[in-house]
Design a protein around this motif. Sequence first.
Motif, PDB file in Angstrom:
ATOM      1  N   MET A   1      28.940  33.629  -3.641  1.00  0.00           N
ATOM      2  CA  MET A   1      28.083  32.860  -4.522  1.00  0.00           C
ATOM      3  C   MET A   1      28.190  31.388  -4.159  1.00  0.00           C
ATOM      4  O   MET A   1      29.258  30.903  -3.812  1.00  0.00           O
ATOM      5  CB  MET A   1      28.491  33.085  -5.965  1.00  0.00           C
ATOM      6  N   ASP A   2      27.070  30.697  -4.265  1.00  0.00           N
ATOM      7  CA  ASP A   2      27.020  29.264  -4.029  1.00  0.00           C
ATOM      8  C   ASP A   2      26.748  28.580  -5.364  1.00  0.00           C
ATOM      9  O   ASP A   2      25.591  28.403  -5.763  1.00  0.00           O
ATOM     10  CB  ASP A   2      25.918  28.950  -3.014  1.00  0.00           C
ATOM     11  N   PRO A   3      27.812  28.181  -6.077  1.00  0.00           N
ATOM     12  CA  PRO A   3      27.614  27.582  -7.403  1.00  0.00           C
ATOM     13  C   PRO A   3      26.826  26.278  -7.358  1.00  0.00           C
ATOM     14  O   PRO A   3      26.208  25.887  -8.343  1.00  0.00           O
ATOM     15  CB  PRO A   3      29.027  27.361  -7.925  1.00  0.00           C
ATOM     16  N   GLU A   4      26.806  25.622  -6.201  1.00  0.00           N
ATOM     17  CA  GLU A   4      26.050  24.374  -6.092  1.00  0.00           C
ATOM     18  C   GLU A   4      24.549  24.627  -6.253  1.00  0.00           C
ATOM     19  O   GLU A   4      23.839  23.799  -6.821  1.00  0.00           O
ATOM     20  CB  GLU A   4      26.344  23.690  -4.765  1.00  0.00           C
ATOM     21  N   ARG A   5      24.082  25.743  -5.758  1.00  0.00           N
ATOM     22  CA  ARG A   5      22.656  26.072  -5.927  1.00  0.00           C
ATOM     23  C   ARG A   5      22.308  26.268  -7.388  1.00  0.00           C
ATOM     24  O   ARG A   5      21.276  25.807  -7.858  1.00  0.00           O
ATOM     25  CB  ARG A   5      22.311  27.338  -5.156  1.00  0.00           C
ATOM     26  N   LEU A   6      23.181  26.967  -8.096  1.00  0.00           N
ATOM     27  CA  LEU A   6      22.950  27.188  -9.519  1.00  0.00           C
ATOM     28  C   LEU A   6      23.019  25.858 -10.271  1.00  0.00           C
ATOM     29  O   LEU A   6      22.188  25.588 -11.133  1.00  0.00           O
ATOM     30  CB  LEU A   6      23.978  28.178 -10.079  1.00  0.00           C
TER      31      LEU A   6
END
Length: 112
Positions: A1-6
């Motif tokens: 998961m890429d939390p920065e995108r969220l």
Amino acid sequence: MDPERLALLYVELGEARAQAAVARAMEDLAVTLERMKGYLRAGRSSGLVQGAHRICDIADPLGLSSLSRVAADVGEAAGAGDKVAQAATVARLERVAGRSLKMVWDLQDMSG
């Protein structure tokens, strides 16, 4: 998961609109996955390919890269007509989708 995108989604839309968008995306993801399981049972490879593309479209903006990769694997197996690989990748997609949903909800709980 890429939390920065969220996180970027939250910055772009604002918290309330982002939460609503994420909730809609998660519901769409669940519905699409259920349809894909039906396509698998019915032997409809074209439905699996379409569902895989839809899941990628949902997962990418949310930073769910593993989910997107597995959906692409389902699409490849369906495109190749490999029934065994289709069953295996759809099962894997279910597991990854469950983990992804949990991660998204956990991140939302932590944010607010």
